[in-house]
Design a protein around this motif. Structure first.
Motif, PDB file in Angstrom:
ATOM      1  N   MET A   1       0.042   4.948  -9.755  1.00  0.00           N
ATOM      2  CA  MET A   1      -0.901   4.122  -9.042  1.00  0.00           C
ATOM      3  C   MET A   1      -0.195   3.483  -7.840  1.00  0.00           C
ATOM      4  SD  MET A   1      -3.342   1.139 -10.583  1.00  0.00           S
ATOM      5  CE  MET A   1      -4.330   2.293 -11.514  1.00  0.00           C
ATOM      6  N   ASP A   2      -0.839   3.497  -6.681  1.00  0.00           N
ATOM      7  CA  ASP A   2      -0.246   2.954  -5.464  1.00  0.00           C
ATOM      8  C   ASP A   2      -0.341   1.435  -5.426  1.00  0.00           C
ATOM      9  OD1 ASP A   2       0.299   5.495  -4.559  1.00  0.00           O
ATOM     10  OD2 ASP A   2      -1.558   5.635  -3.388  1.00  0.00           O
ATOM     11  N   GLN A   3       0.631   0.837  -4.741  1.00  0.00           N
ATOM     12  CA  GLN A   3       0.587  -0.594  -4.500  1.00  0.00           C
ATOM     13  C   GLN A   3      -0.611  -0.931  -3.632  1.00  0.00           C
ATOM     14  OE1 GLN A   3       4.260  -1.651  -2.589  1.00  0.00           O
ATOM     15  NE2 GLN A   3       4.819  -3.011  -4.251  1.00  0.00           N
ATOM     16  N   PRO A   4      -1.244  -2.083  -3.836  1.00  0.00           N
ATOM     17  CA  PRO A   4      -2.356  -2.463  -2.960  1.00  0.00           C
ATOM     18  C   PRO A   4      -1.845  -2.795  -1.566  1.00  0.00           C
ATOM     19  CG  PRO A   4      -1.853  -4.246  -4.485  1.00  0.00           C
ATOM     20  CD  PRO A   4      -1.012  -3.073  -4.891  1.00  0.00           C
ATOM     21  N   HIS A   5      -2.656  -2.531  -0.584  1.00  0.00           N
ATOM     22  CA  HIS A   5      -2.336  -2.895   0.800  1.00  0.00           C
ATOM     23  C   HIS A   5      -2.907  -4.283   1.075  1.00  0.00           C
ATOM     24  CE1 HIS A   5      -1.609  -2.535   5.060  1.00  0.00           C
ATOM     25  NE2 HIS A   5      -2.863  -2.925   5.269  1.00  0.00           N
ATOM     26  N   ILE A   6      -2.024  -5.243   1.310  1.00  0.00           N
ATOM     27  CA  ILE A   6      -2.452  -6.618   1.567  1.00  0.00           C
ATOM     28  C   ILE A   6      -2.783  -6.749   3.046  1.00  0.00           C
ATOM     29  CG2 ILE A   6      -1.803  -9.053   1.469  1.00  0.00           C
ATOM     30  CD1 ILE A   6      -1.952  -7.674  -1.295  1.00  0.00           C
ATOM     31  N   HIS A   7      -4.002  -7.204   3.346  1.00  0.00           N
ATOM     32  CA  HIS A   7      -4.430  -7.370   4.737  1.00  0.00           C
ATOM     33  C   HIS A   7      -4.108  -8.750   5.273  1.00  0.00           C
ATOM     34  CE1 HIS A   7      -6.685  -3.591   5.106  1.00  0.00           C
ATOM     35  NE2 HIS A   7      -6.878  -3.748   3.807  1.00  0.00           N
TER      36      HIS A   7
END
Length: 114
Positions: A1-7
């Motif tokens: 599972m990929d790390q979330p992209h924090i905006h």
């Protein structure tokens, strides 16, 4: 599972002893626009972050008792001039310790150069 992209940070929720006093400070003194409801005051800031104000003891988010009396250490607000902001607020009777002040309701605010 990929790390979330924090905006970005979307909002900061604070719990204070006098939420209406803090809300009035944000609108009357700092000129922020108030949104939300009578029990949840929201103050959108330039740049997309919103400050949400709750009373201490309120369980608004369903997280439980562990968050009902917590407030952050401080919120830093970027302004054009820290010295001009301090002068403006001191003229209205607010006291500073360096670049920080205690706003109504007990929230500590820090002002930094934009």
């Amino acid at each position: 599972m990929d790390q979330p992209h924090i905006h970005r940070v979307d909002h900061v929720a604070v719990r204070v002893s006098e939420p209406e006093a803090l809300a009035q400070f944000f609108t009357d003194v700092l000129g922020l626009e108030r949104k939300g409801t009578s029990t949840r005051a929201l103050f959108p800031l330039p740049g997309g972050v919103t400050i949400a104000v709750f009373p201490t003891g309120a369980n608004q988010g369903g997280i439980g008792e562990r968050t009902t009396s917590l407030i952050p250490d401080h919120i830093a607000i970027a302004v054009d001039s820290v010295s001009a902001t301090k002068q403006y607020l001191e003229a209205k009777g607010y006291e500073f310790d360096g670049d920080m002040m205690i706003a109504p309701g007990g929230l500590c605010l820090q002002f930094v150069e934009a």
